[in-house]
Design an enzyme around this catalytic site. Structure first.
Site, PDB file in Angstrom:
ATOM      1  N   HIS A 177      -0.220   0.213   7.752  1.00 41.38           N
ATOM      2  CA  HIS A 177      -0.916  -0.475   6.662  1.00 41.38           C
ATOM      3  C   HIS A 177      -2.431  -0.367   6.840  1.00 41.38           C
ATOM      4  O   HIS A 177      -3.171  -0.124   5.891  1.00 41.38           O
ATOM      5  CB  HIS A 177      -0.554  -1.958   6.641  1.00 41.38           C
ATOM      6  CG  HIS A 177       0.900  -2.256   6.422  1.00 41.38           C
ATOM      7  ND1 HIS A 177       1.704  -2.789   7.393  1.00 41.38           N
ATOM      8  CD2 HIS A 177       1.695  -2.111   5.330  1.00 41.38           C
ATOM      9  CE1 HIS A 177       2.925  -2.971   6.918  1.00 41.38           C
ATOM     10  NE2 HIS A 177       2.948  -2.559   5.669  1.00 41.38           N
ATOM     11  N   SER A 211       6.990   0.716  11.022  1.00 44.29           N
ATOM     12  CA  SER A 211       7.609   0.018   9.893  1.00 44.29           C
ATOM     13  C   SER A 211       7.679  -1.457  10.244  1.00 44.29           C
ATOM     14  O   SER A 211       7.923  -1.813  11.408  1.00 44.29           O
ATOM     15  CB  SER A 211       9.030   0.551   9.664  1.00 44.29           C
ATOM     16  OG  SER A 211       9.762  -0.346   8.847  1.00 44.29           O
ATOM     17  N   SER A 212       7.486  -2.304   9.240  1.00 42.62           N
ATOM     18  CA  SER A 212       7.624  -3.742   9.491  1.00 42.62           C
ATOM     19  C   SER A 212       9.038  -4.042   9.985  1.00 42.62           C
ATOM     20  O   SER A 212       9.264  -4.999  10.724  1.00 42.62           O
ATOM     21  CB  SER A 212       7.348  -4.536   8.214  1.00 42.62           C
ATOM     22  OG  SER A 212       6.070  -4.207   7.711  1.00 42.62           O
ATOM     23  N   GLN A 247       9.065   6.420  -3.063  1.00 40.94           N
ATOM     24  CA  GLN A 247       8.286   5.400  -3.778  1.00 40.94           C
ATOM     25  C   GLN A 247       7.035   6.026  -4.390  1.00 40.94           C
ATOM     26  O   GLN A 247       6.686   5.752  -5.547  1.00 40.94           O
ATOM     27  CB  GLN A 247       7.897   4.303  -2.792  1.00 40.94           C
ATOM     28  CG  GLN A 247       6.849   3.337  -3.282  1.00 40.94           C
ATOM     29  CD  GLN A 247       6.643   2.185  -2.326  1.00 40.94           C
ATOM     30  OE1 GLN A 247       7.453   1.272  -2.286  1.00 40.94           O
ATOM     31  NE2 GLN A 247       5.576   2.212  -1.555  1.00 40.94           N
ATOM     32  N   GLY A 295       1.578   4.793   1.326  1.00 40.77           N
ATOM     33  CA  GLY A 295       1.937   5.632   2.471  1.00 40.77           C
ATOM     34  C   GLY A 295       2.937   6.714   2.080  1.00 40.77           C
ATOM     35  O   GLY A 295       3.867   6.469   1.313  1.00 40.77           O
ATOM     36  N   VAL A 308       1.809   6.989   9.857  1.00 45.46           N
ATOM     37  CA  VAL A 308       1.332   6.609  11.189  1.00 45.46           C
ATOM     38  C   VAL A 308       2.560   6.312  12.059  1.00 45.46           C
ATOM     39  O   VAL A 308       3.496   5.633  11.617  1.00 45.46           O
ATOM     40  CB  VAL A 308       0.408   5.373  11.118  1.00 45.46           C
ATOM     41  CG1 VAL A 308      -0.031   4.936  12.512  1.00 45.46           C
ATOM     42  CG2 VAL A 308      -0.810   5.681  10.250  1.00 45.46           C
TER      43      VAL A 308
HETATM   44  P1  AMP Z   1       5.250  -2.203   2.883  1.00 47.51           P
HETATM   45  O1  AMP Z   1       4.511  -3.391   3.395  1.00 47.51           O
HETATM   46  O2  AMP Z   1       6.365  -1.758   3.782  1.00 47.51           O
HETATM   47  O3  AMP Z   1       5.649  -2.338   1.442  1.00 47.51           O
HETATM   48  O4  AMP Z   1       4.218  -0.997   2.927  1.00 47.51           O
HETATM   49  C1  AMP Z   1       2.987  -1.089   2.240  1.00 47.51           C
HETATM   50  C2  AMP Z   1       2.365   0.276   2.211  1.00 47.51           C
HETATM   51  O5  AMP Z   1       2.144   0.739   3.539  1.00 47.51           O
HETATM   52  C3  AMP Z   1       3.269   1.324   1.519  1.00 47.51           C
HETATM   53  O6  AMP Z   1       2.476   2.153   0.705  1.00 47.51           O
HETATM   54  C4  AMP Z   1       3.851   2.062   2.691  1.00 47.51           C
HETATM   55  O7  AMP Z   1       4.194   3.402   2.381  1.00 47.51           O
HETATM   56  C5  AMP Z   1       2.691   2.025   3.669  1.00 47.51           C
HETATM   57  N1  AMP Z   1       3.184   2.251   5.036  1.00 47.51           N
HETATM   58  C6  AMP Z   1       4.185   1.590   5.663  1.00 47.51           C
HETATM   59  N2  AMP Z   1       4.415   2.115   6.884  1.00 47.51           N
HETATM   60  C7  AMP Z   1       3.546   3.137   7.037  1.00 47.51           C
HETATM   61  C8  AMP Z   1       3.279   4.075   8.072  1.00 47.51           C
HETATM   62  N3  AMP Z   1       3.969   4.076   9.218  1.00 47.51           N
HETATM   63  N4  AMP Z   1       2.314   4.997   7.865  1.00 47.51           N
HETATM   64  C9  AMP Z   1       1.609   5.013   6.712  1.00 47.51           C
HETATM   65  N5  AMP Z   1       1.800   4.151   5.689  1.00 47.51           N
HETATM   66  C10 AMP Z   1       2.756   3.224   5.846  1.00 47.51           C
END
Ligand code: AMP
Length: 279
Positions: free
Chosen positions: A37, A185-186, A153, A147, A176
């Site tokens: 993020h 990933s969360s 998505q 991301g 990343v």
């Molecule tokens: P989320 O909170 O999972 O909805 O992710 C929010 C944004 O962060 C989305 O655009 C995801 O694609 C991006 N994102 C999540 N994990 C990663 C990562 N490991 N590398 C790059 N972007 C990420």
């Protein structure tokens, strides 16, 4: 750093910022922030004068038996990290604020929205498209950052922006990873130590396929079978392993530069995704 919970206030704040000449960058998130993020936030900081980050665990994009209730929520820590990154505004509405009683209008992206994660998580991308459409209307950013980790998505949102003439540039940002290659990933927080080790098979399956492509294999069936075998060998349940066109998400027969090779697999009760774009 300003924290706003009302959609109307956020709209006013952003309108005022734009009126004052700010170039707004939006980074939509569901919180539980990690370096992935923050890489989006840093990119936005480099390209925009004010960065807005939304933190909203969007109920609309979770299926009835998915992890909405247990999804990690770490709002205070998230805000501390965003403040350190120089974020201007955080938008953190409650679900009732985004979807007040009686709200029935949604955005669904036909076809592309029903592929990959859209096929295994019915309604997921309509939930994503709806919340992102609302966020784009509320914030009115010049650029919005997503991301490449969520490649399907990104394809769905690019289509929505094109089809509905949103006046925004979507910026896709590189995945990343942890030092050992696992995509951040969360949901990695759900993994036990044993599962965390098993999850590496996802990255390995992609690495095997990437190497085969580099060595000249272009037949998508052969590549997909090889990737699946790596996951099967570790006992991971595969949701999909696919080589698809990165815009339409339709399967390809021959992998060419820019083909999206994507995987979703279950590690215990946790569904993880990862991908790469073929060279
Ligand atoms: P989320 O909170 O999972 O909805 O992710 C929010 C944004 O962060 C989305 O655009 C995801 O694609 C991006 N994102 C999540 N994990 C990663 C990562 N490991 N590398 C790059 N972007 C990420």
């Amino acid at each position: 750093m300003r924290i706003v919970t009302s959609a109307q206030e956020m709209q006013w704040v952003c309108r005022e910022l734009r009126g004052g000449g700010a170039v707004l960058g939006l980074v939509p998130t569901m919180g539980a922030l990690h370096e992935g993020h923050l890489s989006l936030v840093r990119r936005a900081r480099g390209e925009c004068s004010v960065v807005a980050v939304s933190i909203f665990v969007n109920p609309l994009q979770f299926g009835p038996h998915e992890d909405f209730a247990q999804y990690p929520r770490t709002f205070k820590e998230d805000c501390r990290a965003l403040e350190r990154e120089g974020v201007g505004v955080v938008f953190a509405p409650e679900a009732e604020e985004m979807y007040p009683a009686g709200a029935v209008t949604t955005v669904s992206v036909a076809e592309v929205g029903d592929r990959l994660d859209g096929a295994s998580r019915p309604g997921h991308f309509a939930g994503v498209a709806t919340v992102v459409a609302k966020l784009l209307h509320i914030v009115g950013p010049a650029r919005a950052y997503f991301g490449q980790k969520d490649a399907a998505q990104l394809a769905v949102l690019r289509r929505m922006v094109r089809d509905l003439n949103f006046d925004v540039k979507l910026v896709g940002c590189a995945i990343v990873r942890d030092a050992d290659g696992l995509a951040l990933s969360s949901r990695n927080r759900y993994l036990s130590a044993e599962e965390r080790a098993l999850a590496l098979a996802i990255r390995c399956s992609l690495a095997v396929v990437e190497k085969m492509i580099d060595e000249g294999t272009r037949d998508a069936d052969v590549l997909v079978c090889a990737g699946r075998r790596v996951l099967d060998a570790e006992g991971l349940r595969v949701d999909y392993f696919a080589a698809v066109d990165a815009d339409t998400l339709l399967p390809v027969q021959t992998v060419t530069p820019g083909t999206l090779v994507a995987v979703a697999a279950w590690v215990g009760a946790t569904r993880l995704i990862d991908n790469f774009l073929a060279r």
